[in-house]
Design a protein around this motif. Sequence first.
Motif, PDB file in Angstrom:
ATOM      1  N   PHE A 133       0.787  -1.220   0.000  1.00  0.00           N
ATOM      2  CA  PHE A 133       0.000   0.000   0.000  1.00  0.00           C
ATOM      3  C   PHE A 133       0.827   1.283   0.000  1.00  0.00           C
ATOM      4  O   PHE A 133       0.341   2.307  -0.451  1.00  0.00           O
ATOM      5  CB  PHE A 133      -0.980  -0.003   1.176  1.00  0.00           C
ATOM      6  N   VAL A 134       2.046   1.234   0.502  1.00  0.00           N
ATOM      7  CA  VAL A 134       2.886   2.436   0.470  1.00  0.00           C
ATOM      8  C   VAL A 134       3.740   2.435  -0.785  1.00  0.00           C
ATOM      9  O   VAL A 134       3.797   3.429  -1.509  1.00  0.00           O
ATOM     10  CB  VAL A 134       3.769   2.535   1.736  1.00  0.00           C
ATOM     11  N   GLU A 135       4.384   1.289  -1.073  1.00  0.00           N
ATOM     12  CA  GLU A 135       5.218   1.194  -2.264  1.00  0.00           C
ATOM     13  C   GLU A 135       4.397   0.831  -3.503  1.00  0.00           C
ATOM     14  O   GLU A 135       4.927   0.837  -4.599  1.00  0.00           O
ATOM     15  CB  GLU A 135       6.326   0.162  -2.041  1.00  0.00           C
ATOM     16  N   ASP A 136       3.135   0.488  -3.317  1.00  0.00           N
ATOM     17  CA  ASP A 136       2.199   0.202  -4.409  1.00  0.00           C
ATOM     18  C   ASP A 136       2.675  -0.948  -5.303  1.00  0.00           C
ATOM     19  O   ASP A 136       2.571  -0.883  -6.519  1.00  0.00           O
ATOM     20  CB  ASP A 136       1.946   1.460  -5.235  1.00  0.00           C
ATOM     21  N   LEU A 137       3.183  -2.003  -4.693  1.00  0.00           N
ATOM     22  CA  LEU A 137       3.590  -3.178  -5.441  1.00  0.00           C
ATOM     23  C   LEU A 137       2.409  -4.136  -5.555  1.00  0.00           C
ATOM     24  O   LEU A 137       1.535  -4.164  -4.690  1.00  0.00           O
ATOM     25  CB  LEU A 137       4.755  -3.887  -4.741  1.00  0.00           C
ATOM     26  N   SER A 138       2.408  -4.925  -6.593  1.00  0.00           N
ATOM     27  CA  SER A 138       1.345  -5.916  -6.768  1.00  0.00           C
ATOM     28  C   SER A 138       1.574  -7.077  -5.804  1.00  0.00           C
ATOM     29  O   SER A 138       2.627  -7.190  -5.175  1.00  0.00           O
ATOM     30  CB  SER A 138       1.353  -6.440  -8.207  1.00  0.00           C
ATOM     31  N   GLU A 139       0.578  -7.965  -5.724  1.00  0.00           N
ATOM     32  CA  GLU A 139       0.719  -9.141  -4.856  1.00  0.00           C
ATOM     33  C   GLU A 139       1.890  -9.997  -5.324  1.00  0.00           C
ATOM     34  O   GLU A 139       2.671 -10.490  -4.508  1.00  0.00           O
ATOM     35  CB  GLU A 139      -0.571  -9.953  -4.853  1.00  0.00           C
ATOM     36  N   ALA A 140       2.010 -10.162  -6.644  1.00  0.00           N
ATOM     37  CA  ALA A 140       3.091 -10.991  -7.189  1.00  0.00           C
ATOM     38  C   ALA A 140       4.458 -10.371  -6.895  1.00  0.00           C
ATOM     39  O   ALA A 140       5.401 -11.084  -6.519  1.00  0.00           O
ATOM     40  CB  ALA A 140       2.895 -11.176  -8.691  1.00  0.00           C
ATOM     41  N   GLU A 141       4.578  -9.060  -7.079  1.00  0.00           N
ATOM     42  CA  GLU A 141       5.854  -8.390  -6.807  1.00  0.00           C
ATOM     43  C   GLU A 141       6.209  -8.474  -5.325  1.00  0.00           C
ATOM     44  O   GLU A 141       7.370  -8.712  -4.965  1.00  0.00           O
ATOM     45  CB  GLU A 141       5.794  -6.922  -7.238  1.00  0.00           C
ATOM     46  N   THR A 142       5.214  -8.279  -4.471  1.00  0.00           N
ATOM     47  CA  THR A 142       5.440  -8.373  -3.025  1.00  0.00           C
ATOM     48  C   THR A 142       5.867  -9.782  -2.649  1.00  0.00           C
ATOM     49  O   THR A 142       6.801  -9.972  -1.862  1.00  0.00           O
ATOM     50  CB  THR A 142       4.176  -7.965  -2.256  1.00  0.00           C
TER      51      THR A 142
END
Length: 178
Positions: A133-142
Amino acid sequence: MVGQGMEALTISGGDVAVVEFDDFVAARSTGLLRTAYLLTRDHALAEDLLQTALTKAWFSWSRIQGDPEPYVRKILVNTFASWWRRKWNGEHAHADVPEPEPPASSGDDDRHDLWTAMGRLPRRQRAVIVLRFVEDLSEAETARLLGISPGTVKSQTSKALAKLRIDPALASREEDLR
């Protein structure tokens, strides 16, 4: 030729741009420091974490292919994870019990309340919330960054959001706590 401290980045059309380590640090250290701070909740530790991650990245800079930021961000998160796996957590035993903190005034800043609530989350859940939510990464990227499955990212996000919903620091009125 790409040497130590430089990395070749292929741009669409086949052109190759060289990303120097110093230029990368100058361009992205502020964003990476923000991520480190959100993970550690301490300015000095965040700076240490970023410095450690950049040092590790520098040693392998010539081997990085493509955009170096995801690689450096993964080093940052993995280093943070290895730090909190250590037994020592920065607390020292004292002979006297410290005085309790005074109750917060009703005029506290909402960001402080969120920060307090985020601090109560387990570290993995906090890392997932920061990255999603802060870095706005997708689920896959996270998931790739943390080395866990996308399903684990989803479950950790769900559990963290559920804890944040009932956290007393985020309750707007006393009735919300019941």
